[in-house]
Design a protein around this motif. Structure first.
Motif, short mmCIF file in Angstrom:
data_model
loop_
_atom_site.label_atom_id
_atom_site.label_comp_id
_atom_site.label_asym_id
_atom_site.label_seq_id
_atom_site.Cartn_x
_atom_site.Cartn_y
_atom_site.Cartn_z
N PHE A 77 37.42 32.40 48.04
CA PHE A 77 37.41 31.94 46.65
C PHE A 77 37.18 33.09 45.68
CE2 PHE A 77 36.52 28.11 49.04
CZ PHE A 77 37.35 27.18 48.43
N ARG A 132 34.18 34.09 34.40
CA ARG A 132 33.11 35.08 34.22
C ARG A 132 31.76 34.39 34.08
NH1 ARG A 132 34.77 38.93 29.53
NH2 ARG A 132 32.92 40.09 30.19
N LEU A 141 28.65 34.67 36.66
CA LEU A 141 27.32 35.08 36.24
C LEU A 141 26.29 34.01 36.61
CD1 LEU A 141 26.36 37.64 34.94
CD2 LEU A 141 26.20 36.44 32.78
N ALA A 142 26.69 32.75 36.43
CA ALA A 142 25.80 31.67 36.86
C ALA A 142 25.58 31.76 38.36
CB ALA A 142 26.41 30.32 36.49
N VAL A 154 25.55 34.51 40.31
CA VAL A 154 24.58 35.53 40.70
C VAL A 154 23.18 35.17 40.22
CG1 VAL A 154 26.21 37.44 40.84
CG2 VAL A 154 25.01 37.02 38.70
N SER A 155 23.08 34.22 39.29
CA SER A 155 21.76 33.82 38.79
C SER A 155 21.20 32.64 39.57
CB SER A 155 21.86 33.43 37.32
OG SER A 155 22.49 34.42 36.58
N LEU A 204 30.02 35.11 46.61
CA LEU A 204 31.26 34.69 45.96
C LEU A 204 31.30 35.22 44.53
CD1 LEU A 204 32.60 31.03 46.11
CD2 LEU A 204 33.03 32.51 44.18
N VAL A 213 29.59 37.67 43.23
CA VAL A 213 29.62 39.14 43.19
C VAL A 213 31.03 39.64 43.49
CG1 VAL A 213 28.80 41.20 44.36
CG2 VAL A 213 27.20 39.38 43.79
N ARG A 262 33.33 39.04 40.52
CA ARG A 262 33.09 40.01 39.45
C ARG A 262 33.68 41.37 39.79
NH1 ARG A 262 28.26 39.10 35.99
NH2 ARG A 262 27.55 41.21 36.34
N MET A 263 33.46 41.79 41.01
CA MET A 263 33.94 43.11 41.43
C MET A 263 35.46 43.14 41.45
SD MET A 263 32.51 45.90 42.11
CE MET A 263 33.56 47.34 42.09
N ARG A 265 37.49 41.37 39.72
CA ARG A 265 38.00 41.37 38.35
C ARG A 265 37.94 42.78 37.76
NH1 ARG A 265 36.06 41.24 33.21
NH2 ARG A 265 37.38 40.14 31.68
N VAL A 285 31.75 46.27 48.43
CA VAL A 285 30.85 45.22 47.95
C VAL A 285 30.63 44.18 49.04
CG1 VAL A 285 30.73 43.29 46.37
CG2 VAL A 285 31.26 45.55 45.51
N LEU A 300 28.15 45.35 51.34
CA LEU A 300 26.80 45.27 50.78
C LEU A 300 26.23 43.86 50.85
CD1 LEU A 300 27.14 47.54 47.64
CD2 LEU A 300 25.75 47.98 49.66
#
Lengths: 533, 334, 301
Positions: free
Chosen positions: B112, B133, B137-138, B140-141, B213, B215, B218-219, B221, B262, B265
């Motif tokens: 995904f 986006r 962000l949600a 990773v939070s 997912l 992370v 984001r990477m 993108r 990533v 990591l």
């Protein structure tokens, strides 16, 4: 979102493929991990639920009562003076390892429990295990014990000679701790026997997957009612909600340890049934008498007045609890109906604390050896029949105490560690409880109070109480004994030896199609009578 | 290239030594006598002496460390204090469950994360991009134990669609060969068990996949945006290649390199996240084991698992670096 | 976090002597981004709640229990409902803000000071100091941060102070690396060389020129670290290693109440979890925004 639609597609595809559990397998959701499976050294219900299936004693309880009926012993007789018991063993019973159950095996088991020098006793003690129940029920080991001799007088006849009569002797022998183990297996495994149990019971041990489940299989040669369920799995599902979730999902077929708030959920579920165990369990708070502050009776009285038991029972027991005024549950014949409990009264509690010189309240305690530390109030980490949700109950009681100025720090630890801490008298203030083993008041009271000053009872020493209890133990007339037990409760109440909080009728939940499960007041429940329709 | 691989491999030796020192020192973080604290109330004098001897506590500290590292190198991570079983063999028995969960999570995260990242970059500043986006962000939070609870409540309790714990329905008479239940069921052609295992895997894998997912999205993108702005992409477009071909054949391939790093990591994070996820879903891997060992203060297990995971993380980082070097022609190492 | 790694890679811009006030320019760029604005507002709201709550509302968790109104769904009287002891969840979530944010912010503060000091020293002194410091950081980084924090607290015992220690320890390496790379870059730059040429002592150059100029990436890192620390603190609390009952803390509140999800009480775990997520999201949004604002070369990354 795309993620969601894809997931739900996947979900839909897989949901239809749920496998039907085999009708031959019964899965019971237990509240935790057994400590071990050697009945002689365990004390907890999670372990004994398993050992009761694997082992048999000489005698057992009949149905849901605490009356005694034959098990490995077919019949028995007792001498006039009540001291000599002769048991005739059932013939052709074999342990799961093929060795025969005979008089020699019974004598071997008794000697193991009784004699501290027995190699299979000594090794357990060195490994940190004690034969706690033997000590409590039969007044100690070796020469201290009330048991004077155990002899094989024939291949299938055992004679037990007591030094003095013991009224609850048979009821004691029906307890799970006195179930008979295969001598050969104990000798083979030593202290590891608890991981490789071998008995004569309706189920044989198959496998213990740590932290997951213990698997048993039906013993086709069982001497009693042959089990209908071929495979019995006792699964460790520590969390109450998760266990109920598993029951609803059909992953397990029965469970103990229902959240009080889920009692209603089970009642309203057409696929489930609720069974209540007859109340035989009492939850209490114990003081450590090595704490200087608790040596003052007024402080203990203040605690008794500070805690709103009624509020806790009404709110946190899901309608299955009762307020306890004394140690014995109301159904026991030694229960004291005249006893007047301490009433809830915060202002009274504060007055008592002031009288005891604690007008600033109490938050730090002083141990007898002079060490000062914050008052830690210990609660167990897992649900018990008498405290179905110990953390909430602890928080509620701590809040009640805080309202009168007693500021405690709540703390918990793993169950086995908790029991060990209690055994060594290291907790200043702690919650614990008791589920009766044999329906005799002696079992409730004597275990705790017959040995004044025992570390495991917080060094509580009440000699008059112990005397009364020991006297009651030796009488055979129930009415006389009842009088003494009522007196004992009164002594205990007047001294505020403990704070008795609640009795509970522990709820069990089963799938509707399960039949034949008999809730027993002692929690000794057998699966050989259970079937699934 | 080979010389780089060898040199890079050698750098992990001191790191692993340092890791072992840190894990070794855990036992000395315990206030008071470690032997006594470990045994707690089980402490009979005999047992204390036994544990002290086993840990070598009566010897100077450097000798203790030599003992520890020597044992560890021979695959001996000590024994569980509560049950007395060797930590290493229990660890290996439980690890497959965690690997299964982590692999499922990383598959979900890649499956995904990359498409979302690509779409987000291609339609930059569109509502889709904004949504992705914010979603990332949600992600990773997200406290994954909370997400796990919400998922279990919604799919398990409200909808009653999925199981909320364990790897298989209980009582399944299934004997795994390797403890990778999904794999074993497939190999044994036991389709109903396979379906059951997958059903049990869905919720924990989703919970565990959330952060990776996000992370990865984001990477992907960021990396795509950078590649799309390059000269050769414009050239390719100018040559009249379809946009689809440009994106998939040229841009994506180049953009995936940093994404690979990533993903590498994420391995450590997945293994750490497994502690929380497995606890929520009673998943019998090493994460749940750590949680239960913390409760019973079985320090040997916490120590053993920490060392094991750190070694894996160091190893995966090494492999990722070497792979990166092998794949990326722009990097010269000689 | 990957965001951290990105922050480490991106080089800071020396902001002295360009434009009128670089800080005000950065602020303008920050508030121009809707995402950053949202983050700023969320963070401000949480910080405000943490600061104001104890002043305007007295709460003693130790005496809080009201067994006659347990597990009530949200109503006007209890907007977030009540928990299993009849405690108002809104009150506890709000008071937990101070505990959770306080723990995260103090842990990050400790990590920032120690981590950047180590990094500056390593980068400035180089040689053996650099080698040793960065080697230690590599070792800490070999562990997944969450695992290391859990393992440390499991060893030294549960509680807020021990959680603070563990979370700050695992946050140190990011700062050390970041400040070290700033120093390594800045020490070769003209204005630093000039200052040294003018006879400034090494330490004055470090304190007067290098440190101030490496602040922007550190500020970004701090913001993102707080987000991460909130998650860590909640995880420790959830595992029973953080705040002990009855102290209100978001993770511990989740652990307390999640078993009620089977009886349909969604509010008991919904709100504390949402508080964790929103506060973390706020700091992450702000951190992203700050990075864009403090490093104009990156544009909209």
């Amino acid at each position: 979102m795309r993620l969601l639609t894809l997931t739900s597609l996947l979900v839909a595809a897989l949901v239809s493929a749920a496998p039907a559990a085999s009708a031959q397998t019964f899965v019971f959701g237990a509240q935790g991990e057994p400590v071990q499976l050697d009945p002689a050294v365990i004390t907890d219900g999670i372990s004994s639920r398993l050992t009761r299936q694997i082992f048999d004693g000489l005698v057992k309880y009949r149905g849901a009562t605490t009356e005694v009926e034959p098990a490995l012993a077919e019949k028995w007789e007792v001498s006039r003076d009540g001291k000599v018991w002769t048991f005739q063993l059932r013939r052709s019973v074999k342990f799961h390892d093929g060795t025969p159950l005979d008089a020699a095996a019974i004598v071997w088991n008794f000697e193991r429990w009784w004699k501290a020098s027995h190699p299979q006793h000594d090794n357990q003690v060195k490994a940190g295990q004690t034969f706690e129940y033997w000590e409590a029920q039969f007044a100690g080991f070796d020469d201290k014990s009330i048991v004077g001799a155990v002899d094989a007088v024939g291949t299938h006849t055992v004679r037990i000679t007591l030094k003095e009569p013991q009224a609850p002797f048979l009821a004691n022998l029906a307890m799970f701790v006195f179930d008979i183990a295969s001598p050969k297996a104990v000798e083979r495994w030593g202290t590891e026997f608890g991981k490789h149990p071998v008995g004569t019971g309706a189920y044989k041990f198959v496998e213990w997957k740590p932290n997951q489940e213990v698997v048993l299989e039906a013993n086709a040669d069982y001497w009693g009612q042959k089990p209908r369920i071929k495979r019995l799995v006792i699964r460790n599902l520590k969390d109450n909600s998760q266990r109920l979730g598993a029951l609803k999902a059909g992953e397990i077929h029965g469970m103990e340890g229902l959240n009080p708030d889920d009692v209603g959920v089970v009642k309203n579920d057409a696929n489930l049934q609720l069974l209540l165990r007859p109340t035989n369990t009492t939850g209490y708070i114990a003081f450590n008498y090595k704490v200087k502050e608790f040596q003052d009776k007024r402080v203990r009285q203040a605690f008794a007045h500070a805690i709103n038991k009624r509020g806790i029972v009404d709110a946190l027991y899901g309608g299955t609890g009762l307020v306890a005024s004394q140690f014995q549950p109301p159904a026991l014949w030694g229960y004291n109906r005249e006893l007047k409990d301490y009433e809830y009264g915060p202002s009274h509690a504060q007055a008592l604390l002031r009288e005891a010189g604690l007008s600033q309240g109490l938050s730090d305690i002083t141990w007898e050896d002079g060490k000062k530390e914050p008052l830690v109030f210990w609660y167990m980490s897992r649900s018990r029949p008498y405290f179905p949700n110990p953390k909430e109950i602890a928080e509620a009681m701590a809040a009640d105490l805080a309202k009168v100025g007693v500021k405690t720090q709540l703390q918990t630890t793993e169950w086995a560690v908790y029991l060990d801490k209690r055994k060594n008298g290291q907790m200043p203030l702690y919650m614990l409880g008791w589920t009766g083993d044999n329906g005799d008041p002696d079992n409730f009271l004597c275990y705790f109070f017959c040995q004044p000053g025992a570390a495991r009872e917080g060094f509580y020493a009440n000699k008059p109480l112990a005397d009364v209890l020991l006297r009651a133990q030796k009488l055979t007339q129930q009415s006389e004994r009842a009088k003494l037990y009522r007196q004992a409760e009164q002594l205990l109440r007047d001294d505020v030896g403990r704070l008795f909080v609640a009795n509970n009728q522990p709820p069990l939940a089963f799938a509707k199609r399960v039949k034949g499960y008999v809730p027993h007041p002692t929690g000794s429940e057998y699966f050989n009578t259970v079937e699934m329709q | 290239m080979r010389r780089y691989a060898i040199r890079r491999s050698l750098t992990i030796v001191p790191v692993l030594l340092g890791v072992s020192v840190l894990v070794f020192s855990f036992i000395h973080l315990i206030p008071g006598d470690p032997a006594l604290t470990m045994l707690g109330e089980r402490a009979t004098p005999e047992k204390v002496a036994e544990v002290r001897a086993r840990l070598g506590l009566d010897r100077p500290i450097w000798r203790q460390y030599i003992l520890y590292i020597g044992n560890a190198l021979r695959g001996d991570l000590g024994v569980s204090i509560v049950r007395g079983d060797p930590v290493a063999s229990d660890l290996l028995r439980r690890f497959p469950a965690t690997v299964e969960l982590a692999v499922a999570a990383i598959v979900v995260a890649i499956a995904f994360g990359i498409p979302i990242g690509v779409a987000s970059a291609v339609w930059r500043n569109s509502p889709l991009d904004s949504l992705a986006r914010l979603g990332a962000l949600a992600g990773v939070s997200m406290p994954i134990f909370w997400l796990g609870l919400v998922l279990a409540w919604f799919f398990g309790v409200q909808l009653r669609l999925l199981p909320t714990g364990f790897r298989l329905a209980s009582g399944t008479a299934f004997v795994p060969w390797t403890n990778f239940v999904v794999l074993d069921a497939a190999l044994q052609r036991d389709w109903s068990t396979l379906a059951d295992a997958l059903r049990h895997l869905i919720l924990p894998a989703l919970a565990l996949a959330t952060i990776p997912l996000a992370v990865i999205a984001r990477m992907t993108r960021a990396s795509m945006l950078e590649v799309l702005s390059r000269e050769y992409i414009r050239t390719a477009e100018a040559k009249g290649l379809s946009r689809r071909a440009v994106i998939l054949r040229h841009a994506l391939r180049n953009a995936l390199l940093p994404v690979l790093t990533v993903i590498g990591l994420q391995v450590g994070r997945l293994l750490a996240g497994a502690i929380l996820t497995e606890t929520i879903f009673s998943w019998p891997g090493i994460g749940l084991w750590v949680y239960e060992s913390i409760e019973s203060r079985d320090y040997a297990i916490v120590q053993g698992v920490s060392l094991f995971i750190a070694v894996i993380v160091v190893g995966v980082n090494l492999v990722t670096d070497v792979l990166y070097a092998a794949v990326d022609p722009r990097i010269k190492y000689e | 976090m990957t965001t951290l790694d990105v922050a480490v890679d991106r080089r800071a811009v020396a902001m002295t002597g360009r434009g009128r006030s670089p800080a005000s320019a950065a602020w303008r760029r920050l508030v121009a981004s809707p995402a950053a604005r949202a983050g700023l507002i969320m963070v401000a709201a949480f910080v405000l709640v943490a600061l104001v709550t104890p002043v305007v509302h007295l709460y003693d968790a130790r005496t809080d229990a009201n067994l006659t109104s347990r597990l009530r769904p949200p109503t006007a009287a209890h907007p977030f409902g009540t928990d299993s002891l009849g405690r108002d969840i809104l009150v506890r979530v709000v008071h937990a803000t101070r505990v959770s944010l306080g723990l995260a912010i103090s842990a990050v503060a400790v990590a920032t000071v120690i981590g950047s000091a180590l990094g500056f020293l390593a980068g400035y002194l180089r040689g053996r100091v650099d080698l040793v410091v960065m080697f230690c950081m590599d070792i800490v980084l070999a562990f997944p941060a969450t695992l290391l924090a859990i393992a440390i607290v499991a060893m030294i015992g549960p509680g807020l102070r021990n959680s603070l220690f563990a979370i700050s320890l695992v946050s140190i390496p990011a700062y050390a690396r970041l400040s070290r790379s700033s120093v390594l870059e800045l020490r070769e730059q003209e204005f630093v060389l000039a200052a040294r040429g003018l006879g400034c002592s090494g330490w004055r150059v470090l304190a007067g020129h290098i440190v101030p100029n490496s602040l922007p990436p550190l500020i970004v890192q701090t913001t993102l670290s707080i987000a991460f620390a909130i998650l860590e603190a909640a995880a420790l609390g959830f595992l029973g290693l953080g705040a002990q009952p009855p102290t209100p803390e978001w993770g511990a509140m989740l652990a307390d109440s999640y078993k009620y999800f089977t009886s349909g009480a969604w509010w008991v775990f919904c709100f504390p979890g949402a508080a964790i997520m929103l506060s973390v999201l706020g700091f992450n949004l702000l951190g992203d925004g700050l990075r864009d604002a403090l490093d104009p070369r990156l544009g909209q990354g």
